[in-house]
Every structure is written in structure tokens, then in C-alpha cells.
Design a protein around this motif. Structure first.
Motif, PDB file in Angstrom:
ATOM      1  N   SER A  47       0.829  -1.197   0.000  1.00  0.00           N
ATOM      2  CA  SER A  47       0.000   0.000   0.000  1.00  0.00           C
ATOM      3  C   SER A  47       0.871   1.257   0.000  1.00  0.00           C
ATOM      4  CB  SER A  47      -0.899   0.014   1.237  1.00  0.00           C
ATOM      5  OG  SER A  47      -1.438   1.302   1.451  1.00  0.00           O
ATOM      6  N   PHE A  48       0.633   2.126  -0.978  1.00  0.00           N
ATOM      7  CA  PHE A  48       1.356   3.393  -1.050  1.00  0.00           C
ATOM      8  C   PHE A  48       1.150   4.199   0.229  1.00  0.00           C
ATOM      9  CE2 PHE A  48       0.582   7.943  -1.793  1.00  0.00           C
ATOM     10  CZ  PHE A  48       1.885   8.351  -2.034  1.00  0.00           C
ATOM     11  N   ALA A  74       8.927   9.158  -4.818  1.00  0.00           N
ATOM     12  CA  ALA A  74       9.787   7.985  -4.596  1.00  0.00           C
ATOM     13  C   ALA A  74       8.975   6.854  -3.964  1.00  0.00           C
ATOM     14  CB  ALA A  74      10.975   8.355  -3.709  1.00  0.00           C
ATOM     15  N   THR A  75       8.043   7.210  -3.080  1.00  0.00           N
ATOM     16  CA  THR A  75       7.173   6.206  -2.461  1.00  0.00           C
ATOM     17  C   THR A  75       6.252   5.593  -3.507  1.00  0.00           C
ATOM     18  OG1 THR A  75       7.245   7.457  -0.389  1.00  0.00           O
ATOM     19  CG2 THR A  75       5.548   5.774  -0.578  1.00  0.00           C
ATOM     20  N   GLN A  76       5.737   6.411  -4.427  1.00  0.00           N
ATOM     21  CA  GLN A  76       4.906   5.878  -5.511  1.00  0.00           C
ATOM     22  C   GLN A  76       5.713   4.890  -6.359  1.00  0.00           C
ATOM     23  OE1 GLN A  76       3.796   9.680  -7.308  1.00  0.00           O
ATOM     24  NE2 GLN A  76       1.659   9.194  -6.905  1.00  0.00           N
ATOM     25  N   MET A  77       6.933   5.288  -6.715  1.00  0.00           N
ATOM     26  CA  MET A  77       7.758   4.433  -7.556  1.00  0.00           C
ATOM     27  C   MET A  77       8.123   3.130  -6.837  1.00  0.00           C
ATOM     28  SD  MET A  77      11.162   5.407  -9.707  1.00  0.00           S
ATOM     29  CE  MET A  77      10.252   6.406 -10.858  1.00  0.00           C
ATOM     30  N   ALA A  78       8.514   3.222  -5.574  1.00  0.00           N
ATOM     31  CA  ALA A  78       8.881   2.031  -4.806  1.00  0.00           C
ATOM     32  C   ALA A  78       7.696   1.076  -4.680  1.00  0.00           C
ATOM     33  CB  ALA A  78       9.387   2.430  -3.424  1.00  0.00           C
ATOM     34  N   THR A  79       6.510   1.625  -4.467  1.00  0.00           N
ATOM     35  CA  THR A  79       5.308   0.798  -4.354  1.00  0.00           C
ATOM     36  C   THR A  79       5.039   0.068  -5.665  1.00  0.00           C
ATOM     37  OG1 THR A  79       4.376   2.373  -2.758  1.00  0.00           O
ATOM     38  CG2 THR A  79       2.861   0.816  -3.764  1.00  0.00           C
ATOM     39  N   MET A  80       5.172   0.771  -6.792  1.00  0.00           N
ATOM     40  CA  MET A  80       4.957   0.130  -8.097  1.00  0.00           C
ATOM     41  C   MET A  80       5.980  -0.980  -8.350  1.00  0.00           C
ATOM     42  SD  MET A  80       3.872   3.211 -10.693  1.00  0.00           S
ATOM     43  CE  MET A  80       5.334   4.171 -10.431  1.00  0.00           C
ATOM     44  N   ILE A  81       7.232  -0.719  -8.011  1.00  0.00           N
ATOM     45  CA  ILE A  81       8.293  -1.715  -8.226  1.00  0.00           C
ATOM     46  C   ILE A  81       8.049  -2.936  -7.360  1.00  0.00           C
ATOM     47  CG2 ILE A  81      10.754  -2.166  -7.877  1.00  0.00           C
ATOM     48  CD1 ILE A  81      11.206   0.809  -8.712  1.00  0.00           C
ATOM     49  N   TYR A  82       7.704  -2.729  -6.088  1.00  0.00           N
ATOM     50  CA  TYR A  82       7.482  -3.863  -5.196  1.00  0.00           C
ATOM     51  C   TYR A  82       6.240  -4.664  -5.596  1.00  0.00           C
ATOM     52  CZ  TYR A  82       6.941  -6.703  -1.053  1.00  0.00           C
ATOM     53  OH  TYR A  82       6.789  -7.782  -0.209  1.00  0.00           O
ATOM     54  N   ARG A  83       5.167  -3.987  -5.995  1.00  0.00           N
ATOM     55  CA  ARG A  83       3.971  -4.711  -6.454  1.00  0.00           C
ATOM     56  C   ARG A  83       4.278  -5.539  -7.698  1.00  0.00           C
ATOM     57  NH1 ARG A  83      -0.644  -0.046  -6.146  1.00  0.00           N
ATOM     58  NH2 ARG A  83      -0.984  -0.096  -3.893  1.00  0.00           N
ATOM     59  N   SER A  84       5.024  -4.973  -8.623  1.00  0.00           N
ATOM     60  CA  SER A  84       5.400  -5.691  -9.842  1.00  0.00           C
ATOM     61  C   SER A  84       6.243  -6.917  -9.499  1.00  0.00           C
ATOM     62  CB  SER A  84       6.178  -4.756 -10.765  1.00  0.00           C
ATOM     63  OG  SER A  84       6.649  -5.441 -11.881  1.00  0.00           O
ATOM     64  N   TYR A  85       7.167  -6.770  -8.563  1.00  0.00           N
ATOM     65  CA  TYR A  85       8.006  -7.886  -8.101  1.00  0.00           C
ATOM     66  C   TYR A  85       7.137  -9.010  -7.529  1.00  0.00           C
ATOM     67  CZ  TYR A  85      10.800 -10.425  -4.668  1.00  0.00           C
ATOM     68  OH  TYR A  85      11.382 -11.416  -3.913  1.00  0.00           O
ATOM     69  N   ARG A  86       6.172  -8.642  -6.673  1.00  0.00           N
ATOM     70  CA  ARG A  86       5.307  -9.664  -6.074  1.00  0.00           C
ATOM     71  C   ARG A  86       4.455 -10.373  -7.122  1.00  0.00           C
ATOM     72  NH1 ARG A  86       3.371  -9.137  -0.277  1.00  0.00           N
ATOM     73  NH2 ARG A  86       1.419  -9.748  -1.255  1.00  0.00           N
ATOM     74  N   LYS A  87       3.983  -9.611  -8.099  1.00  0.00           N
ATOM     75  CA  LYS A  87       3.166 -10.187  -9.167  1.00  0.00           C
ATOM     76  C   LYS A  87       3.993 -11.203  -9.981  1.00  0.00           C
ATOM     77  CE  LYS A  87       0.232  -7.478 -11.262  1.00  0.00           C
ATOM     78  NZ  LYS A  87      -0.334  -6.450 -12.160  1.00  0.00           N
ATOM     79  N   ARG A  88       5.233 -10.819 -10.327  1.00  0.00           N
ATOM     80  CA  ARG A  88       6.119 -11.743 -11.064  1.00  0.00           C
ATOM     81  C   ARG A  88       6.417 -12.984 -10.231  1.00  0.00           C
ATOM     82  NH1 ARG A  88       9.170  -7.257 -11.856  1.00  0.00           N
ATOM     83  NH2 ARG A  88      10.843  -8.151 -10.608  1.00  0.00           N
ATOM     84  N   LYS A  89       6.625 -12.793  -8.943  1.00  0.00           N
ATOM     85  CA  LYS A  89       6.940 -13.914  -8.055  1.00  0.00           C
ATOM     86  C   LYS A  89       5.768 -14.894  -7.980  1.00  0.00           C
ATOM     87  CE  LYS A  89       8.922 -14.875  -3.554  1.00  0.00           C
ATOM     88  NZ  LYS A  89       9.355 -14.342  -2.272  1.00  0.00           N
ATOM     89  N   LYS A  90       4.548 -14.369  -7.898  1.00  0.00           N
ATOM     90  CA  LYS A  90       3.362 -15.225  -7.840  1.00  0.00           C
ATOM     91  C   LYS A  90       3.177 -16.024  -9.119  1.00  0.00           C
ATOM     92  CE  LYS A  90       0.543 -12.727  -4.525  1.00  0.00           C
ATOM     93  NZ  LYS A  90      -0.641 -11.887  -4.304  1.00  0.00           N
ATOM     94  N   LYS A  91       3.556 -15.414 -10.247  1.00  0.00           N
ATOM     95  CA  LYS A  91       3.408 -16.103 -11.536  1.00  0.00           C
ATOM     96  C   LYS A  91       4.567 -17.056 -11.816  1.00  0.00           C
ATOM     97  CE  LYS A  91       0.561 -12.701 -13.879  1.00  0.00           C
ATOM     98  NZ  LYS A  91       0.417 -11.828 -15.034  1.00  0.00           N
ATOM     99  N   GLY A  92       5.529 -17.117 -10.899  1.00  0.00           N
ATOM    100  CA  GLY A  92       6.641 -18.043 -11.057  1.00  0.00           C
ATOM    101  C   GLY A  92       7.760 -17.516 -11.935  1.00  0.00           C
ATOM    102  N   GLY A  93       7.788 -16.217 -12.177  1.00  0.00           N
ATOM    103  CA  GLY A  93       8.815 -15.616 -13.030  1.00  0.00           C
ATOM    104  C   GLY A  93      10.081 -15.317 -12.255  1.00  0.00           C
ATOM    105  N   LYS A  94      10.959 -14.540 -12.891  1.00  0.00           N
ATOM    106  CA  LYS A  94      12.210 -14.161 -12.248  1.00  0.00           C
ATOM    107  C   LYS A  94      11.921 -13.199 -11.112  1.00  0.00           C
ATOM    108  CE  LYS A  94      15.577 -14.478 -15.939  1.00  0.00           C
ATOM    109  NZ  LYS A  94      16.541 -13.719 -16.739  1.00  0.00           N
ATOM    110  N   ALA A  95      12.145 -13.629  -9.915  1.00  0.00           N
ATOM    111  CA  ALA A  95      11.950 -12.782  -8.742  1.00  0.00           C
ATOM    112  C   ALA A  95      12.858 -13.283  -7.634  1.00  0.00           C
ATOM    113  CB  ALA A  95      10.493 -12.798  -8.310  1.00  0.00           C
ATOM    114  N   LYS A  96      14.161 -13.273  -7.908  1.00  0.00           N
ATOM    115  CA  LYS A  96      15.119 -13.756  -6.914  1.00  0.00           C
ATOM    116  C   LYS A  96      15.579 -12.593  -6.053  1.00  0.00           C
ATOM    117  CE  LYS A  96      16.768 -17.321 -10.004  1.00  0.00           C
ATOM    118  NZ  LYS A  96      17.850 -17.790 -10.821  1.00  0.00           N
ATOM    119  N   GLY A  97      15.640 -12.813  -4.755  1.00  0.00           N
ATOM    120  CA  GLY A  97      16.115 -11.775  -3.862  1.00  0.00           C
ATOM    121  C   GLY A  97      15.175 -10.592  -3.795  1.00  0.00           C
TER     122      GLY A  97
END
Length: 153
Positions: A47-48, A74-97
Motif C-alpha cells: 500500500s502506497f 519515490a514512495t509511488q515508484m517504490a510501491t509500483m516496483i514492489y507490487r510488480s516484483y510480487r506479481k512476477r513472483k506469484k506467476k513463477g517468473g524471475k523474482a530472486k532476492g
């Protein structure tokens, strides 16, 4: 009829870039975004508003000279990056670390940035005060000035 928010991304070629460039501003912004991504990652915050609420005061103490809207964007950008990371991780994509922001980019809003298309001037709020530069018109600025339609990305 529902309203829609449209974000415009544009690159500008400065006619006479400032000496030393804007490297300090870009590195500070990247540092703030990466701190926020780490905080979101460690505390599982998507959540932003929650991320802003939990980090804003500490960022203002650490960077008091920086206009407050840099923290906001910066908070908006960080939130978008983290949400995108979680979405990729759930789909089984590249999300290491933990995700990391590496780009030389700053998200600017109307409090940080003024654009005068007719005069070809960009005004930017920085930690050193307001700065102005002339820019060379590109196709996007010509389209905006003449009212032509702009292609969606």
C-alpha cells in the motif's frame, strides 16, 4: 462517465546541461527509492499510503533539504516496483532476492516540475532551489504544443 488518469513520460534534451549534471539528485532519489523498496520488502507493504505513513518522517529527517514531493514520488515508484516484483513472483517468473532500482530516472509531479512548451524551458525544484534550463524540442513536445494526438505506449 468515469475519469481516467493518464501519465505522460517524456525525455528532454537540455540545450546547456548544468555543470556536474544532476547526478547528485539522481543518486539521492535512487537511494531513497531503494530504501523504500527494502522497507516494503521486509514489512510486506504493498500500500502506497501505508508505506508513506511509516517512512515519511524518517526520510524528511534524513533528507531535510530535499523538497517533500521527491519523497512522495519515490514512495509511488517504490510501491509500483514492489507490487510488480510480487506479481512476477506469484506467476513463477524471475523474482530472486529483493528488487533493486538501478535506473537514472526520477518521477516528477506538478509540484517539482514546470514545463513551458512555448518558451522551451523546464523548471525543476531541487535541494539547491529552483533551476531552469532550455530544452531542444522533440517530437513529443511538438505534438503537445500543436495539440496533435500522442500514441499510447
Amino acid at each position: 462517465m468515469p475519469s481516467e488518469t493518464i501519465k505522460l513520460t517524456a525525455k528532454f534534451k537540455l540545450k546547456n546541461p548544468p555543470e556536474g549534471g544532476l547526478n547528485d539528485l539522481f543518486s539521492t532519489y535512487r537511494e531513497i527509492v531503494n530504501y523504500l523498496i527494502s522497507y516494503a520488502f521486509e514489512n510486506h507493504i504493498t500500500s502506497f499510503y501505508r508505506l508513506k505513513k511509516e517512512t515519511y518522517k524518517s526520510l524528511r529527517k534524513e533528507y531535510p533539504e530535499l523538497p517533500s514531493h521527491y519523497h512522495y514520488t519515490a514512495t509511488q515508484m517504490a510501491t509500483m516496483i514492489y507490487r510488480s516484483y510480487r506479481k512476477r513472483k506469484k506467476k513463477g517468473g524471475k523474482a530472486k532476492g529483493k528488487p533493486v532500482f538501478k535506473k537514472e530516472a526520477i518521477m516528477l509531479d506538478d509540484h517539482l516540475f514546470k514545463l513551458d512548451l512555448d518558451a522551451g524551458i523546464i523548471k525543476l525544484s531541487t535541494r539547491k532551489g529552483g533551476l531552469s534550463w532550455s530544452f531542444a524540442p522533440q517530437s513529443i513536445t511538438r505534438s503537445l504544443r500543436t495539440g496533435k494526438s500522442v500514441k499510447r505506449g
